[in-house]
Motif scaffolding. Sequence first.
Motif, PDB file in Angstrom:
ATOM      1  N   TRP A 280      -3.568   7.453 -16.453  1.00 25.75           N
ATOM      2  CA  TRP A 280      -3.274   6.053 -16.755  1.00 25.75           C
ATOM      3  C   TRP A 280      -1.832   5.708 -16.386  1.00 25.75           C
ATOM      4  N   CYS A 281      -0.902   6.549 -16.778  1.00 21.44           N
ATOM      5  CA  CYS A 281       0.513   6.272 -16.501  1.00 21.44           C
ATOM      6  C   CYS A 281       0.784   6.231 -15.001  1.00 21.44           C
ATOM      7  N   ALA A 282       0.181   7.160 -14.249  1.00 24.59           N
ATOM      8  CA  ALA A 282       0.423   7.209 -12.803  1.00 24.59           C
ATOM      9  C   ALA A 282      -0.131   5.964 -12.106  1.00 24.59           C
ATOM     10  N   PHE A 283      -1.349   5.570 -12.452  1.00 30.57           N
ATOM     11  CA  PHE A 283      -1.945   4.418 -11.780  1.00 30.57           C
ATOM     12  C   PHE A 283      -1.316   3.099 -12.232  1.00 30.57           C
ATOM     13  N   LEU A 284      -0.930   3.012 -13.490  1.00 33.34           N
ATOM     14  CA  LEU A 284      -0.240   1.801 -13.943  1.00 33.34           C
ATOM     15  C   LEU A 284       1.115   1.669 -13.247  1.00 33.34           C
ATOM     16  N   MET A 285       1.819   2.784 -13.091  1.00 30.47           N
ATOM     17  CA  MET A 285       3.105   2.759 -12.399  1.00 30.47           C
ATOM     18  C   MET A 285       2.921   2.411 -10.926  1.00 30.47           C
ATOM     19  N   ALA A 286       1.886   2.959 -10.299  1.00 31.00           N
ATOM     20  CA  ALA A 286       1.617   2.650  -8.890  1.00 31.00           C
ATOM     21  C   ALA A 286       1.297   1.169  -8.724  1.00 31.00           C
TER      22      ALA A 286
ATOM     23  N   GLN B 230       0.834  -1.207   0.000  1.00 26.26           N
ATOM     24  CA  GLN B 230       0.000   0.000   0.000  1.00 26.26           C
ATOM     25  C   GLN B 230       0.866   1.254   0.000  1.00 26.26           C
ATOM     26  N   LEU B 231       1.932   1.225   0.790  1.00 29.44           N
ATOM     27  CA  LEU B 231       2.846   2.368   0.836  1.00 29.44           C
ATOM     28  C   LEU B 231       3.478   2.599  -0.532  1.00 29.44           C
ATOM     29  N   ALA B 232       3.852   1.512  -1.200  1.00 29.39           N
ATOM     30  CA  ALA B 232       4.439   1.634  -2.538  1.00 29.39           C
ATOM     31  C   ALA B 232       3.437   2.224  -3.519  1.00 29.39           C
ATOM     32  N   PHE B 233       2.172   1.802  -3.421  1.00 26.55           N
ATOM     33  CA  PHE B 233       1.143   2.288  -4.347  1.00 26.55           C
ATOM     34  C   PHE B 233       0.912   3.785  -4.175  1.00 26.55           C
ATOM     35  N   PHE B 234       0.638   4.213  -2.946  1.00 31.49           N
ATOM     36  CA  PHE B 234       0.327   5.627  -2.715  1.00 31.49           C
ATOM     37  C   PHE B 234       1.579   6.503  -2.810  1.00 31.49           C
ATOM     38  N   GLY B 235       2.725   5.947  -2.402  1.00 28.56           N
ATOM     39  CA  GLY B 235       3.970   6.684  -2.571  1.00 28.56           C
ATOM     40  C   GLY B 235       4.283   6.908  -4.037  1.00 28.56           C
ATOM     41  N   SER B 236       3.993   5.909  -4.858  1.00 28.20           N
ATOM     42  CA  SER B 236       4.212   6.037  -6.297  1.00 28.20           C
ATOM     43  C   SER B 236       3.316   7.112  -6.896  1.00 28.20           C
ATOM     44  N   LEU B 237       2.060   7.146  -6.474  1.00 27.83           N
ATOM     45  CA  LEU B 237       1.152   8.184  -6.977  1.00 27.83           C
ATOM     46  C   LEU B 237       1.660   9.578  -6.623  1.00 27.83           C
ATOM     47  N   LEU B 238       2.166   9.728  -5.405  1.00 27.77           N
ATOM     48  CA  LEU B 238       2.691  11.024  -4.982  1.00 27.77           C
ATOM     49  C   LEU B 238       3.907  11.425  -5.809  1.00 27.77           C
ATOM     50  N   LEU B 239       4.804  10.479  -6.056  1.00 28.87           N
ATOM     51  CA  LEU B 239       5.995  10.777  -6.850  1.00 28.87           C
ATOM     52  C   LEU B 239       5.615  11.144  -8.290  1.00 28.87           C
ATOM     53  N   SER B 240       4.639  10.438  -8.846  1.00 26.41           N
ATOM     54  CA  SER B 240       4.186  10.762 -10.205  1.00 26.41           C
ATOM     55  C   SER B 240       3.584  12.157 -10.255  1.00 26.41           C
ATOM     56  N   LEU B 241       2.847  12.525  -9.202  1.00 25.10           N
ATOM     57  CA  LEU B 241       2.261  13.864  -9.135  1.00 25.10           C
ATOM     58  C   LEU B 241       3.359  14.923  -9.117  1.00 25.10           C
ATOM     59  N   LEU B 242       4.409  14.693  -8.332  1.00 23.81           N
ATOM     60  CA  LEU B 242       5.530  15.641  -8.268  1.00 23.81           C
ATOM     61  C   LEU B 242       6.227  15.756  -9.616  1.00 23.81           C
ATOM     62  N   ALA B 243       6.408  14.603 -10.275  1.00 24.43           N
ATOM     63  CA  ALA B 243       7.104  14.607 -11.565  1.00 24.43           C
ATOM     64  C   ALA B 243       6.305  15.357 -12.620  1.00 24.43           C
ATOM     65  N   VAL B 244       5.005  15.092 -12.683  1.00 26.34           N
ATOM     66  CA  VAL B 244       4.159  15.718 -13.701  1.00 26.34           C
ATOM     67  C   VAL B 244       3.968  17.206 -13.427  1.00 26.34           C
ATOM     68  N   ALA B 245       3.931  17.573 -12.139  1.00 31.16           N
ATOM     69  CA  ALA B 245       3.732  18.987 -11.778  1.00 31.16           C
ATOM     70  C   ALA B 245       4.856  19.870 -12.317  1.00 31.16           C
ATOM     71  N   GLY B 246       6.040  19.307 -12.482  1.00 32.70           N
ATOM     72  CA  GLY B 246       7.165  20.093 -12.990  1.00 32.70           C
ATOM     73  C   GLY B 246       7.353  19.996 -14.485  1.00 32.70           C
ATOM     74  N   THR B 247       6.388  19.393 -15.176  1.00 31.19           N
ATOM     75  CA  THR B 247       6.509  19.193 -16.621  1.00 31.19           C
ATOM     76  C   THR B 247       5.848  20.334 -17.378  1.00 31.19           C
ATOM     77  N   VAL B 248       6.562  20.899 -18.333  1.00 34.76           N
ATOM     78  CA  VAL B 248       6.036  21.992 -19.153  1.00 34.76           C
ATOM     79  C   VAL B 248       5.704  21.507 -20.557  1.00 34.76           C
ATOM     80  N   THR B 249       6.605  20.718 -21.134  1.00 35.71           N
ATOM     81  CA  THR B 249       6.396  20.207 -22.490  1.00 35.71           C
ATOM     82  C   THR B 249       6.385  18.691 -22.484  1.00 35.71           C
ATOM     83  N   LEU B 250       5.780  18.114 -23.476  1.00 37.08           N
ATOM     84  CA  LEU B 250       5.723  16.673 -23.622  1.00 37.08           C
ATOM     85  C   LEU B 250       6.991  16.152 -24.281  1.00 37.08           C
TER      86      LEU B 250
END
Length: 479
Positions: free
Chosen positions: A84-90, A11-31
């Motif tokens: 999709w990418c965040a939840f699949l990674m989690a 569970q920690l890995a799942f929710f921790g992964s979602l948080l990390l994906s959120l941080l990564a995407v938040a800093g993204t400007v271009t694809l």
Amino acid sequence: MTALPRVSPAQLAFFGSLLLSLLAVAGTVTLAKDAARYLYVSQQIVEQGPRVAFELFSWPWFSLLLAATQRLLGISLELAAYLWCAFLMAGTCALLVAITQRFVIGSGYWACLVVLSIPAFNHLRYDIIREFGFWFFCTLALWLALRWLERAGWLRALLLQLAIVAAVLFRIEAVLLYPALVLCLLADLKTRQAWIRLLQINLLPLAGLLVAVVWLLSGHALAQERVDYVLSLVSPQNFLARFDLMASRFAEVALAKYSADDARRIVFFGLLLTLISKFVALCGPFALTLLYRPGWRGVGEFWHKLRPMAWAWLIYFGLLLIFFVQERFINSRYVSFLNLLAVPLLTVFVVSFARDFPRLAKILVAVSLMVMLQNVVSFAPKKTHYLEAGAWLSQHTHPADAIFYEDSRLAYYAGRGYPYMPFDREQAMSAEQAPNFRYFVLIDKPGDAALQRWMAQQHKQVLSRFANRKGDAVLVIGD
């Protein structure tokens, strides 16, 4: 006072992964380039229907999924892709921790640390790539395979094969799991039960073969661009021809004539060591634990308890070597699946190291946490100039204008799709091709005297220049 519920490592890995994906995407400007392509194909599917998918991309299942999600939920394609990418990674992280816990009792939180901080796949969290689905469904298939090997059954075998099929829809390389599972059964084929399991695990392939035969007998042809490409890569004849060509060119350029006979050996071991070094480098700080000899005692147990993952690692390593020879390049994105398969074994090394060196283990944890953040937080200047250039092109050019884009993302941000450029910058600027384009959208190379001479010869000028904080720039060149 009611005690808080205990969070399991998975569970920690799942929710921790979602948080990390959120941080990564938040800093993204271009694809990234592939992300822009997938989203463009998805947009065309939404506008024109699913038939256009195979005209734009040879393996468009991910784009079809995004288009279906957009229609079903009414959200933007980019948001659908990131979700999709965040939840699949989690899900991948949670499954890896669950598998590792079955392999090494009490290793759950160490496995969680490894899964969330190993650079191999965590540094790709900001991106929209098919690998996230490939990783998740391959890991799900391996988790189901371990259960099926413990307790066979037709339903378990069917679910396992469906997971492999789902992985194949993201990346066709997932078919490697079938031979990996077959190899797991070879040692037990003396028993009737093993033959039944072999039939169970090949149920869908046999059904697919039957359908293919009926299709061919009915007068249809079997041809798919992506499948044909993969078959050409693994063709022994093509592989040997490419390998001999690589070795002969290496001998001509780098070896004296007295060592020409050793060219094949040098090239083979050079490629082999390159792959191994990339694998080790992508382990991040955990690579240091590979130097601890007692940890290697777990290799035999890994092979015994997690045979599907061990065989999959070896087969995929072989596929990467073939790809390296055929295409003459390799990158961390492709190698990362090796590290994913090795997470349980790497956790064994970490646990063994932490048990014998508790003080050094604390330093390892601290370094791993810093790497975890480094994977998802970047302070490098963003490609804002791509957005600015795209906006300028949208306003000052027409869709019918012939434009060469050195990076097709510039066309994407200009609202001009994601054009495929059949030639590179130098070819586009050649005397034969240059007259075919009205505008050239190029990546600026400081001090490029050749570009200045070319513009003078072609009577062209820089119409606009867009730069980011770092000084990286895009040039729009025209008459």
